[in-house]
Design a protein around this motif. Sequence first.
Motif, PDB file in Angstrom:
ATOM      1  N   CYS A 156       7.976  20.424  34.783  1.00 61.46           N
ATOM      2  CA  CYS A 156       9.379  20.261  34.632  1.00 61.46           C
ATOM      3  C   CYS A 156       9.791  19.043  35.725  1.00 61.46           C
ATOM      4  CB  CYS A 156      10.296  21.606  35.290  1.00 61.46           C
ATOM      5  SG  CYS A 156      12.076  21.203  35.172  1.00 61.46           S
ATOM      6  N   CYS A 159      12.412  20.285  38.454  1.00 63.04           N
ATOM      7  CA  CYS A 159      11.779  21.144  39.733  1.00 63.04           C
ATOM      8  C   CYS A 159      10.333  21.341  40.060  1.00 63.04           C
ATOM      9  CB  CYS A 159      12.340  22.821  39.465  1.00 63.04           C
ATOM     10  SG  CYS A 159      11.412  23.515  38.195  1.00 63.04           S
ATOM     11  N   CYS A 207      11.472  22.797  32.520  1.00 62.91           N
ATOM     12  CA  CYS A 207      11.337  24.545  32.154  1.00 62.91           C
ATOM     13  C   CYS A 207      12.410  25.089  31.565  1.00 62.91           C
ATOM     14  CB  CYS A 207      11.117  24.840  33.712  1.00 62.91           C
ATOM     15  SG  CYS A 207      12.453  25.117  34.892  1.00 62.91           S
ATOM     16  N   HIS A 211      17.821  22.989  33.815  1.00 63.26           N
ATOM     17  CA  HIS A 211      17.275  22.166  34.612  1.00 63.26           C
ATOM     18  C   HIS A 211      17.177  20.579  34.187  1.00 63.26           C
ATOM     19  CE1 HIS A 211      14.911  24.737  37.912  1.00 63.26           C
ATOM     20  NE2 HIS A 211      15.973  25.162  37.838  1.00 63.26           N
TER      21      HIS A 211
HETATM   22 ZN   LIG Z   1      12.881  23.332  36.429  1.00 59.75          ZN
END
Ligand SMILES: [Zn+2]
Length: 252
Positions: A156, A159, A207, A211
Amino acid sequence: MADDIRLPSYAVRPGVTFPDWAAVTSPQAREALLAIFDAIGAEKMWRSYTPAEDAVRTTLLRLYAEEGRAAAIGDLARHAGVSESAIGSHLASLKARDLVVLDADGGRIVGAYPWTDRETEHRVSLGERTLNALCAIDALGAGDMYGRDVEVHSSCRACGAPVTIATRDRGRAVADVQPGSAVVWSGIRQTDGCAADSMCTVIAFFCEDAHLASWRAQHHSETPGFRLSIDEALQAGRAVFGPSLAGLEVTP
Ligand SMILES: [Zn+2]
């Protein structure tokens, strides 16, 4: 479909055109591709593309799969059946089309879409090799290009959590996505002749939608783009990379 008339299409080799619009059923994927082709100058990329250039490029892509990295120029010339004196001009024209990436002095191949010798966040397992793809769409299109299933191991962009995708049907469909909420952001950025250094950097996995939204708010809120499901991004990847080796006798 009646609206196919406006879809650009370019000859690659006899019986094969770029892109493979038949792989694209999603309107969102189609719109993303049209924006990408506009930004990269697809017409210039394929205008008067020659069989000699095609032989060099397809040989390079095959060697990438076999060796996991770009071939040395001398090896590429030998495998492609091109003289050492001619290979330089073919590579220069492929670079001008933004189909290969060379190092600063042009003495070494460092990438050929979808691959790069640089470490990227998009690792693609192809048989016994693991290669670095330039972006999320490139990673997802690689399986169909070789007619093989792949596993994509990425993360991701917001994150860093792992995002993994497995394909089925020789790279033509999504078999599994972890996490199931993962999406692709296809940012659109003018490429100035090298998408690897520009647009590819804003085509990434996330993800989940939240996000993607937080990343866009912080980093590229003014960059236009398209939110694609994993399946839609795979359609886009197939459209771009499916023609790369299509219609040739052997794939690795
Ligand atoms: Zn993420």
